[in-house]
Design an enzyme around this catalytic site. Structure first.
Site, mmCIF file in Angstrom:
data_model
loop_
_atom_site.group_PDB
_atom_site.id
_atom_site.type_symbol
_atom_site.label_atom_id
_atom_site.label_comp_id
_atom_site.label_asym_id
_atom_site.label_seq_id
_atom_site.Cartn_x
_atom_site.Cartn_y
_atom_site.Cartn_z
ATOM 1 C CD GLU A 44 -34.241 36.205 10.360
ATOM 2 O OE1 GLU A 44 -34.524 36.461 11.537
ATOM 3 O OE2 GLU A 44 -33.183 35.621 10.015
ATOM 4 C CE LYS A 111 -35.149 34.395 14.620
ATOM 5 N NZ LYS A 111 -34.176 35.344 14.018
ATOM 6 C CB CYS A 147 -33.026 32.670 11.403
ATOM 7 S SG CYS A 147 -31.225 32.959 11.303
#
Length: 581
Positions: A44, A111, A147
């Protein structure tokens, strides 16, 4: 049989070093290409480093990271690359993953779930995504997410699975704390098994300020069983061959996803199909299995301390560190960690005995330094102490001696440490532990002086466990003298002083501190658990009133689920009293 070769690049980027981070990416792309991987994934925000914090408010920083992505795109010939970066669209920025292949940008994922708790502040900077693409790579459907997205049972993973994903690649900057490895892998196993997909989880590794990232990247099969795992706290390229034919058979036998309605999934976002490459037959030899064994709980913490210290010192450009050795357990452990992190040649020791120091204060420090190969300078402070007493006499005359006189010694030592640091450019490592800092059992501008607290988040009882663990593991063997481990802890600021004269026994204190600091348990709850009411109230008062002191201390490595500072943010001016007063 369709076999998909997945490479996970567990690497150590540095926040703000966009050029250096990009160079790491290019080197690992070449390695993955040599190993004939279909896809190589990086952590990330790989190009910027994680977390970039308010660097994200600089337009030039965003622009430079986008320019770096162009270098990655150009280097992607013959392989697909997933790399974390900061994307910009209009006036919004996104925590993003680029999917690049054969010199082209195939797509970008934004994300969806932005964590905003504990050490995370992503809502401060990013806008959440709404589109969850599935990419066809070598005829395999691959979903990419980031994540936090994988921690939600009803999130991007089932949405991408419903769109045909057979493999999920999840890129991470997941900070370490004790016990997180096992919990994280359990969650990933559940997510893989519930959705009948392979999961490739790549995590960054290294230290960034108070955070440590443990790596532990892993590949799990459709039953949620780990089939490949990288080592904790070390860089490596983890490569695994995935038998994607198992996905279809697994879903026929366990059709849990049939109960999820389209409207339920649409609430998460929408999907889209992106074609990257069709099936390409290959005669590559099978990839050898790689399954690193997890560290034991204490060894895991020790390795986190070593990596966090090494990266903080090196990434900030310091050559050497300076440790004040008192002959006690805290300074001994700090020194050993520093040597394991940096090498004995980069660690300097100094002992500053006073009129109240025991003989063992110096002899145990000398034994430790000799075992480690660290130079030790002994600088008695009696002369300075006497001069300070003389200077303060007109002001203190007629008053009863108290903690102020004791703390003069600690502040003399702090001044000497910072003078040596200033002279030679050595970084001072203060040696206070979490138990002491929680209670304010430390001297501001004295033993709290320094730049980086190696054991700042380590409770005293764990200090002993770590010291005993290190004596059994590593070289040199048993560097901490047994006399240091056996002696009662003491600040040695007055005659025959012991910590348990001023504090509850650490075995009891650490239990109450964990309940109050890390779990936010109330006074009534702790008393109902059987803890002495007076001790509970005393601990709560001490923790609350010493917030001002901790704010002025050095940053240090986070190893517990809730560390002081970025995790636990209490107001200094605070009249709330929840401790039975």
């Amino acid at each position: 049989m369709r076999t998909f070769r997945l490479a996970l690049a567990q690497v150590n980027p540095t926040v703000g070093d966009i050029a250096g981070n990009t160079d790491i990416v290019l080197r690992r792309i070449e390695e993955a290409r040599e190993r004939q991987a279909d896809l190589v994934a990086f952590p990330e925000l790989m190009l910027t480093g994680y977390p970039p914090e308010d660097l994200l408010l600089k337009p030039s920083f965003i622009h430079d990271n986008l320019s770096a992505l162009d270098r990655v795109v150009a280097a992607s010939q013959g392989i697909t690359v997933v790399v974390g970066f900061v994307n910009s669209e209009g006036n919004q920025v996104y925590n993003a993953a680029a999917v690049v292949s054969d010199g082209s940008l195939a797509g970008v994922y934004h994300k969806v779930y932005l964590p905003n708790y504990g050490v995370f502040d992503e809502d401060r900077y990013f806008r959440p995504g709404r589109v969850c693409p599935v990419y066809t790579i070598n005829a395999v459907a691959v979903g990419v997410n980031i994540c936090e997205d994988i921690w939600y049972a009803l999130g991007p993973v089932p949405l991408q699975r419903e769109a045909g994903a057979e493999v999920i690649v999840n890129i991470n900057g997941s900070p370490y704390h004790a016990g997180k490895f096992a919990a994280r892998e359990r969650m990933l196993g559940t997510r893989a098994a519930d959705n009948g997909v392979y999961i490739g989880y790549v995590n960054t590794v290294g230290g960034q300020d108070e955070l440590v990232f443990d790596g532990a990247s892993v590949v799990l099969d459709v039953d949620g069983v780990p089939v490949a795992r990288a080592a904790q706290f070390h860089e490596e390229l983890l490569v695994a061959d995935l038998d994607v034919e198992r996905v279809f058979h697994r879903r026929l036998r366990a059709p849990l996803d049939r109960k999820e309605t389209a409207s339920t999934l649409e609430a998460i976002g929408r999907t889209e199909q992106v074609f990257v490459s069709g099936f390409a037959p290959s005669d590559r030899a099978p990839e050898p299995e790689r399954m690193a064994e997890p560290l034991d709980p204490v060894g895991e913490v020790y390795n986190a301390l070593v990596l966090g210290t090494r990266d903080y010192v090196r990434k900030n450009g310091f050559g050497k560190v300076l440790v004040s050795l008192s002959g006690g357990i805290d300074s001994s452990l700090t020194c050993v960690v520093a040597v394991d992190a940096l090498g004995a040649e980069n660690v300097e020791g100094i002992a500053m005995p006073s009129r109240y120091s025991s003989d063992g204060s110096v002899t145990d420090s000398e034994a430790l330094a000799e075992a480690l190969g660290v130079p030790l300078r002994v600088v008695p402070i009696e002369g300075v102490h006497g001069s300070m007493e003389e200077a303060l006499h007109p002001i203190f005359d007629g008053t009863e001696p108290n903690i102020a006189e004791q703390n003069v010694q600690a502040r003399i030592r702090g001044n000497l440490l910072m003078a040596v640091s200033n002279k030679f450019g050595w970084l001072v490592l203060p040696t206070g532990n979490k138990s002491e800092l929680a209670m304010g059992y430390a001297t501001l501008y004295g033993d709290m002086a320094g730049g980086f607290g190696v054991i700042k988040d380590v409770p005293k009882t764990l200090v002993y466990q770590l010291s005993e663990w290190r004596n059994r593991n590593g070289e040199p063997a048993s560097p901490i003298p047994q006399s240091v481990i056996d002696k009662p802890p003491s600040a040695e600021l007055k005659p025959d002083q012991r910590d348990d004269d001023d504090l509850p026994p650490y075995s009891l204190l650490d239990q109450v501190l964990e309940l109050y600091v890390e779990q936010d348990r109330s006074y009534d709850e702790m008393v109902d658990m059987g803890f002495d009411a007076a001790i509970v109230a005393r601990v709560m008062r001490a923790v609350d009133r010493n917030e001002f002191k901790r704010r002025q201390g050095a940053v240090g490595i986070k190893i517990t689920p809730r560390a002081f500072g970025r995790d636990r943010r209490m107001p200094i001016v605070n009249r709330y009293q929840g401790n039975g007063r």
